[in-house]
Design a protein around this motif. Sequence first.
Motif, short mmCIF file in Angstrom:
data_model
loop_
_atom_site.label_atom_id
_atom_site.label_comp_id
_atom_site.label_asym_id
_atom_site.label_seq_id
_atom_site.Cartn_x
_atom_site.Cartn_y
_atom_site.Cartn_z
N PHE A 98 -10.98 7.73 -4.52
CA PHE A 98 -10.34 7.07 -5.65
C PHE A 98 -11.01 7.40 -6.98
O PHE A 98 -10.67 6.81 -8.01
CB PHE A 98 -10.32 5.56 -5.44
CG PHE A 98 -9.27 5.10 -4.47
CD1 PHE A 98 -7.92 5.23 -4.77
CD2 PHE A 98 -9.62 4.58 -3.24
CE1 PHE A 98 -6.95 4.83 -3.88
CE2 PHE A 98 -8.65 4.17 -2.33
CZ PHE A 98 -7.31 4.30 -2.65
N LYS B 26 -9.56 -0.11 -7.82
CA LYS B 26 -9.91 0.94 -6.85
C LYS B 26 -10.79 0.38 -5.74
O LYS B 26 -10.62 0.72 -4.56
CB LYS B 26 -10.63 2.09 -7.56
CG LYS B 26 -9.74 2.87 -8.50
CD LYS B 26 -10.51 3.96 -9.25
CE LYS B 26 -9.61 4.72 -10.20
NZ LYS B 26 -10.34 5.79 -10.91
N LEU C 221 -4.10 1.14 -11.54
CA LEU C 221 -4.67 2.42 -11.09
C LEU C 221 -4.17 3.55 -11.97
O LEU C 221 -3.03 3.54 -12.44
CB LEU C 221 -4.29 2.69 -9.63
CG LEU C 221 -4.80 1.72 -8.57
CD1 LEU C 221 -4.29 2.14 -7.20
CD2 LEU C 221 -6.33 1.65 -8.58
N ALA D 272 -5.28 7.96 -8.71
CA ALA D 272 -5.59 6.90 -7.74
C ALA D 272 -4.32 6.35 -7.11
O ALA D 272 -4.31 6.02 -5.92
CB ALA D 272 -6.38 5.78 -8.41
#
Length: 292
Positions: A110, A130, A153, A157
């Motif tokens: 991530f 994340k 995000l 991600a």
Amino acid sequence: MNLTGVGRRYGLGGPWVLRGVDLDLPAHTLIRIEGANGSGKSTLLRLVAGIDAPTEGRITGRRPRTAYVPERFPAALPFTAAGYLVHLGRIHGLRTAEATGRAQAWLARFGAADHARQPLSELSKGTSQKVAVAQALLAEPELLVLDEAWTGLDTAARDELDRGVAERVTAGATVVFVDHDPRRLAGVIDITHRVEGLGLVPVAAREAAYDAGPRVRIEVTGASGATLPTGLPGAPAQEPGPDGTLRLTVAAVHSDALLRSLLTARPPWHIRQLSESAAPEPTPRTEPSRIP
């Protein structure tokens, strides 16, 4: 696991948020929950995840190993990012060394590896999210429940979470999610339900799971007489390619898992070419889909 006649209200005599909800949660299935703001979607996900108990009705069947990403992550907890992930991994039954390794791997996936030693309270909203999704995925749950987990995000991600969801479904898990973007995982959803009134209404299932969304074409060759492994991720479409190659076309979210399966097969398959493939125009439906 199944919900039968489930209702939920808060406080004695309080108004019902949900009532008469029936929902099957079969393995190997991606389920989207839709509904207006305040309709009870988050309440339903908390019931599915076992965070809340129903006021009435029954939840039957074996309770699977479950991971849950709430709509709001409690970032004020007294842990570093990595410490929190290891702690949650231990709660899920992982040994410390295994939990540590998975925590590092998911933070890297991530793009948050540099924040491993940072206290949760000091993380940005995006980095906190994340960590929230990493704690759910590192446990490799049988039931994954995501409440607006993509919110906050960055693009990379979000794509990684899409891949993580696809990997869990491919591995046999049930994933139930809510997201404000109607295009989220649109090409791979198996079942959609909408919260209307106090109940749950099935929505016509998406056509055969792979008719929409970005797709990837992979040209491969195998050893003489080799046959493709069964149960490939994403159930790729197959057609002969040039010079004895085989073309596999799959939803993009399944492409990484498919490549791993081909490269780790015995004997392994050789990847000749990888390219994007436009999704076909959807075929008009003449009758409604049956919802399991």
